[in-house]
Design a protein around this motif. Structure first.
Motif, PDB file in Angstrom:
ATOM      1  N   PRO A 157      -4.103   2.942   3.761  1.00 51.38           N
ATOM      2  CA  PRO A 157      -2.777   3.114   4.349  1.00 51.38           C
ATOM      3  C   PRO A 157      -2.191   4.483   4.003  1.00 51.38           C
ATOM      4  CG  PRO A 157      -2.961   0.995   3.240  1.00 51.38           C
ATOM      5  CD  PRO A 157      -4.165   1.797   2.848  1.00 51.38           C
ATOM      6  N   PRO A 158      -1.297   4.998   4.830  1.00 49.93           N
ATOM      7  CA  PRO A 158      -0.657   6.282   4.529  1.00 49.93           C
ATOM      8  C   PRO A 158       0.377   6.136   3.415  1.00 49.93           C
ATOM      9  CG  PRO A 158       0.327   5.320   6.482  1.00 49.93           C
ATOM     10  CD  PRO A 158      -0.821   4.428   6.103  1.00 49.93           C
ATOM     11  N   ALA A 159       0.833   7.257   2.911  1.00 50.76           N
ATOM     12  CA  ALA A 159       1.901   7.245   1.916  1.00 50.76           C
ATOM     13  C   ALA A 159       3.108   6.519   2.494  1.00 50.76           C
ATOM     14  CB  ALA A 159       2.283   8.675   1.531  1.00 50.76           C
ATOM     15  N   GLY A 160       3.775   5.743   1.659  1.00 49.39           N
ATOM     16  CA  GLY A 160       4.918   4.969   2.119  1.00 49.39           C
ATOM     17  C   GLY A 160       4.572   3.544   2.484  1.00 49.39           C
ATOM     18  N   GLU A 161       3.256   3.230   2.571  1.00 44.85           N
ATOM     19  CA  GLU A 161       2.831   1.865   2.889  1.00 44.85           C
ATOM     20  C   GLU A 161       2.098   1.242   1.703  1.00 44.85           C
ATOM     21  OE1 GLU A 161       0.964   1.165   6.641  1.00 44.85           O
ATOM     22  OE2 GLU A 161       2.440   2.338   7.750  1.00 44.85           O
ATOM     23  N   TRP A 162       2.585   1.579   0.503  1.00 42.63           N
ATOM     24  CA  TRP A 162       2.056   1.006  -0.732  1.00 42.63           C
ATOM     25  C   TRP A 162       3.218   0.442  -1.540  1.00 42.63           C
ATOM     26  CZ3 TRP A 162      -3.202   1.090  -1.591  1.00 42.63           C
ATOM     27  CH2 TRP A 162      -3.956   1.985  -0.812  1.00 42.63           C
ATOM     28  N   ARG A 163       2.942  -0.568  -2.344  1.00 44.54           N
ATOM     29  CA  ARG A 163       3.931  -1.045  -3.302  1.00 44.54           C
ATOM     30  C   ARG A 163       3.290  -1.013  -4.685  1.00 44.54           C
ATOM     31  NH1 ARG A 163       2.945  -6.006  -5.238  1.00 44.54           N
ATOM     32  NH2 ARG A 163       1.346  -7.204  -4.168  1.00 44.54           N
ATOM     33  N   VAL A 190      -6.296  -1.103  -2.673  1.00 43.17           N
ATOM     34  CA  VAL A 190      -5.639  -0.931  -3.964  1.00 43.17           C
ATOM     35  C   VAL A 190      -5.926   0.475  -4.491  1.00 43.17           C
ATOM     36  CG1 VAL A 190      -5.530  -1.715  -6.362  1.00 43.17           C
ATOM     37  CG2 VAL A 190      -5.788  -3.384  -4.529  1.00 43.17           C
ATOM     38  N   GLN A 191      -4.933   1.072  -5.122  1.00 46.07           N
ATOM     39  CA  GLN A 191      -5.096   2.334  -5.845  1.00 46.07           C
ATOM     40  C   GLN A 191      -4.786   2.077  -7.318  1.00 46.07           C
ATOM     41  OE1 GLN A 191      -2.263   4.902  -3.895  1.00 46.07           O
ATOM     42  NE2 GLN A 191      -3.704   5.552  -2.318  1.00 46.07           N
ATOM     43  N   VAL A 192      -5.661   2.544  -8.208  1.00 46.33           N
ATOM     44  CA  VAL A 192      -5.485   2.338  -9.643  1.00 46.33           C
ATOM     45  C   VAL A 192      -5.510   3.693 -10.339  1.00 46.33           C
ATOM     46  CG1 VAL A 192      -6.381   1.268 -11.734  1.00 46.33           C
ATOM     47  CG2 VAL A 192      -6.573   0.079  -9.544  1.00 46.33           C
ATOM     48  N   GLY A 194     -16.464  -4.876 -17.814  1.00 46.92           N
ATOM     49  CA  GLY A 194     -15.551  -3.895 -17.248  1.00 46.92           C
ATOM     50  C   GLY A 194     -14.145  -4.462 -17.160  1.00 46.92           C
ATOM     51  N   ARG A 195     -13.264  -3.711 -16.508  1.00 46.99           N
ATOM     52  CA  ARG A 195     -11.846  -4.074 -16.457  1.00 46.99           C
ATOM     53  C   ARG A 195     -11.504  -4.853 -15.192  1.00 46.99           C
ATOM     54  NH1 ARG A 195      -7.025  -0.016 -18.153  1.00 46.99           N
ATOM     55  NH2 ARG A 195      -7.639  -0.936 -20.159  1.00 46.99           N
ATOM     56  N   VAL A 196     -10.688  -5.890 -15.371  1.00 45.20           N
ATOM     57  CA  VAL A 196     -10.171  -6.710 -14.279  1.00 45.20           C
ATOM     58  C   VAL A 196      -8.649  -6.666 -14.348  1.00 45.20           C
ATOM     59  CG1 VAL A 196     -10.067  -9.032 -13.284  1.00 45.20           C
ATOM     60  CG2 VAL A 196     -12.190  -8.227 -14.354  1.00 45.20           C
ATOM     61  N   LEU A 197      -7.996  -6.404 -13.230  1.00 46.22           N
ATOM     62  CA  LEU A 197      -6.539  -6.344 -13.159  1.00 46.22           C
ATOM     63  C   LEU A 197      -6.039  -7.466 -12.266  1.00 46.22           C
ATOM     64  CD1 LEU A 197      -6.148  -2.483 -12.677  1.00 46.22           C
ATOM     65  CD2 LEU A 197      -5.932  -3.779 -14.807  1.00 46.22           C
ATOM     66  N   VAL A 198      -5.124  -8.267 -12.799  1.00 46.05           N
ATOM     67  CA  VAL A 198      -4.599  -9.433 -12.090  1.00 46.05           C
ATOM     68  C   VAL A 198      -3.101  -9.256 -11.888  1.00 46.05           C
ATOM     69  CG1 VAL A 198      -4.260 -11.936 -12.156  1.00 46.05           C
ATOM     70  CG2 VAL A 198      -6.349 -10.933 -13.112  1.00 46.05           C
ATOM     71  N   GLU A 199      -2.640  -9.415 -10.644  1.00 49.36           N
ATOM     72  CA  GLU A 199      -1.201  -9.433 -10.390  1.00 49.36           C
ATOM     73  C   GLU A 199      -0.704 -10.858 -10.596  1.00 49.36           C
ATOM     74  OE1 GLU A 199       2.269  -8.094  -7.228  1.00 49.36           O
ATOM     75  OE2 GLU A 199       0.180  -8.138  -6.525  1.00 49.36           O
ATOM     76  N   LEU A 200       0.235 -11.018 -11.518  1.00 51.20           N
ATOM     77  CA  LEU A 200       0.813 -12.323 -11.803  1.00 51.20           C
ATOM     78  C   LEU A 200       1.772 -12.732 -10.684  1.00 51.20           C
ATOM     79  CD1 LEU A 200       1.610 -11.729 -15.582  1.00 51.20           C
ATOM     80  CD2 LEU A 200      -0.418 -12.824 -14.617  1.00 51.20           C
ATOM     81  N   VAL A 253      -0.710  -1.515  -4.391  1.00 49.43           N
ATOM     82  CA  VAL A 253      -1.381  -2.394  -3.443  1.00 49.43           C
ATOM     83  C   VAL A 253      -0.813  -2.120  -2.050  1.00 49.43           C
ATOM     84  CG1 VAL A 253      -1.884  -4.800  -2.825  1.00 49.43           C
ATOM     85  CG2 VAL A 253      -1.667  -4.142  -5.231  1.00 49.43           C
ATOM     86  N   ALA A 254      -1.666  -2.186  -1.043  1.00 50.31           N
ATOM     87  CA  ALA A 254      -1.208  -1.965   0.326  1.00 50.31           C
ATOM     88  C   ALA A 254      -0.068  -2.911   0.667  1.00 50.31           C
ATOM     89  CB  ALA A 254      -2.357  -2.162   1.309  1.00 50.31           C
ATOM     90  N   ASP A 255       0.986  -2.379   1.245  1.00 51.72           N
ATOM     91  CA  ASP A 255       2.144  -3.171   1.644  1.00 51.72           C
ATOM     92  C   ASP A 255       1.780  -4.005   2.865  1.00 51.72           C
ATOM     93  OD1 ASP A 255       4.590  -4.219   2.361  1.00 51.72           O
ATOM     94  OD2 ASP A 255       5.659  -2.308   2.282  1.00 51.72           O
ATOM     95  N   THR A 256       1.874  -5.310   2.735  1.00 49.72           N
ATOM     96  CA  THR A 256       1.496  -6.195   3.846  1.00 49.72           C
ATOM     97  C   THR A 256       2.495  -6.125   5.003  1.00 49.72           C
ATOM     98  OG1 THR A 256       2.548  -8.025   2.649  1.00 49.72           O
ATOM     99  CG2 THR A 256       0.149  -7.794   2.453  1.00 49.72           C
ATOM    100  N   ARG A 257       3.599  -5.414   4.817  1.00 49.34           N
ATOM    101  CA  ARG A 257       4.540  -5.193   5.912  1.00 49.34           C
ATOM    102  C   ARG A 257       4.266  -3.880   6.649  1.00 49.34           C
ATOM    103  NH1 ARG A 257       8.520  -8.890   5.835  1.00 49.34           N
ATOM    104  NH2 ARG A 257       8.906 -10.012   3.880  1.00 49.34           N
ATOM    105  N   GLY A 258       3.296  -3.107   6.160  1.00 50.37           N
ATOM    106  CA  GLY A 258       3.017  -1.802   6.737  1.00 50.37           C
ATOM    107  C   GLY A 258       2.194  -1.877   8.008  1.00 50.37           C
ATOM    108  N   ALA A 259       2.252  -0.806   8.799  1.00 52.63           N
ATOM    109  CA  ALA A 259       1.531  -0.742  10.067  1.00 52.63           C
ATOM    110  C   ALA A 259       0.022  -0.753   9.856  1.00 52.63           C
ATOM    111  CB  ALA A 259       1.951   0.510  10.843  1.00 52.63           C
ATOM    112  N   ALA A 260      -0.464  -0.102   8.792  1.00 52.40           N
ATOM    113  CA  ALA A 260      -1.907  -0.054   8.545  1.00 52.40           C
ATOM    114  C   ALA A 260      -2.457  -1.454   8.257  1.00 52.40           C
ATOM    115  CB  ALA A 260      -2.213   0.886   7.375  1.00 52.40           C
ATOM    116  N   PHE A 261      -1.711  -2.234   7.468  1.00 51.56           N
ATOM    117  CA  PHE A 261      -2.161  -3.596   7.196  1.00 51.56           C
ATOM    118  C   PHE A 261      -2.154  -4.431   8.469  1.00 51.56           C
ATOM    119  CE2 PHE A 261      -1.201  -8.050   6.382  1.00 51.56           C
ATOM    120  CZ  PHE A 261      -2.297  -8.405   5.613  1.00 51.56           C
ATOM    121  N   ARG A 262      -1.118  -4.298   9.281  1.00 51.63           N
ATOM    122  CA  ARG A 262      -1.048  -5.093  10.511  1.00 51.63           C
ATOM    123  C   ARG A 262      -2.189  -4.726  11.446  1.00 51.63           C
ATOM    124  NH1 ARG A 262       1.847  -9.204   8.965  1.00 51.63           N
ATOM    125  NH2 ARG A 262       1.679  -9.888  11.138  1.00 51.63           N
ATOM    126  N   ALA A 263      -2.561  -3.441  11.487  1.00 47.02           N
ATOM    127  CA  ALA A 263      -3.686  -3.023  12.325  1.00 47.02           C
ATOM    128  C   ALA A 263      -4.982  -3.634  11.819  1.00 47.02           C
ATOM    129  CB  ALA A 263      -3.780  -1.502  12.349  1.00 47.02           C
TER     130      ALA A 263
END
Length: 283
Positions: free
Chosen positions: A26-32, A279-281, A47-53, A247-257
């Protein structure tokens, strides 16, 4: 804990859906950005695992995970039960499936009440239900239209056991979860509304799938097992050790596409579990 109930129920493993094709970022602005107090950092021997609670879904269980992680309870514990095509289970200080923390067992949070204030993004509505995301967590709920007909203005919802979803292990009694949890290696919808969902892996699913698999139908792992070396909520880590996750914003245009593309590819077989969130880490 989890093993006896599943085997007694005679549940069949679900065939995983094909992995979706690579998707554009997604482009900038479509991440949270995931809040540091809602990010569980699980360092393992693989290795490392990251979990969103997901405190909006299972507040009691998220509180327990935060408590135990903050006390170092999970550090060094084995993944004692791992089944290919299913899940990796840990959190038992005995390593046998019978151990737990010194704290009381938890009241089950198999379902939740979804109100209009919750940040829910719908992706499909089959057979009078809605499927969508709250944060990175896939959920199913009753339709919004029913909110006007309920006493509390809310509708029934529950987490969906897609790959990466984190659930709480328990015994035969519903209210018997304590410290043991599992991370899904693949989809397993038979668990929906039967085991509390408390989060989802946003980075490191490939690590979860590399954890040493156990033996036989019960999946108990012989020594040496893979283990968690350190588990902390990101907010409790020093600034220099704290990862930042977007994480990609599920309200963003890229996710909807991407949603439209996957739905067209899968047709009548489309499932919310077919959707991966970019996801970006950092750190």
């Amino acid at each position: 804990m989890l093993s006896g109930l599943l085997l007694a129920a005679g549940l069949a493993l679900q065939t995983p859906s094909p992995a979706p094709a690579d998707q554009a970022q997604p482009p900038a602005g479509e991440w949270r950005t995931v809040a540091a107090d809602n990010l569980l950092v699980i360092d393992t021997s693989q290795g490392r695992v990251l979990v969103e609670l997901a405190p909006a879904i299972a507040p009691l269980h998220v509180e327990r995970i935060r408590l135990l992680a903050g006390r170092g309870f999970y550090d060094g514990l084995n993944f004692h039960r791992v089944i290919e095509g299913f899940m990796a289970q840990t959190g038992d200080p005995l390593g046998t499936g019978d151990g737990q923390s010194p704290f009381p067992d938890l009241t089950a949070e198999f379902t939740f009440r979804r109100g209009p204030e919750m940040d829910f993004v719908a992706v499909s509505a089959p057979q009078g239900q809605q499927y969508g995301f709250i944060g990175s967590l896939p959920v199913a709920t009753q339709p919004d239209a029913l909110m006007g007909r309920t006493a509390d203005g809310r509708v029934h919802g529950w987490g969906v056991y897609c790959p990466g979803v984190a659930g709480m292990a328990r015994g035969e009694a519903n209210d018997s979860a304590n410290s043991q949890f599992f991370l899904m290696r693949d989809a397993y919808p038979s668990l929906d509304k039967r085991y509390t969902v408390w989060g989802r892996v946003v980075s490191g699913l490939e690590i979860v799938r590399q954890i040493k698999v156990g033996e036989g139908a019960g999946g108990m792992v012989p020594a040496p097992a893979d283990r968690m070396t350190r588990v902390r909520v990101a907010a409790d880590l020093p600034d220099g050790e704290r990862p930042t996750v977007r994480v990609a914003d599920t309200r963003g245009a890229a996710f909807r596409a991407r949603l439209d593309q996957v739905r067209a590819e899968r047709g009548a077989d489309f499932s919310i579990c077919d959707l991966d969130l970019p996801v970006q880490v950092e750190g």
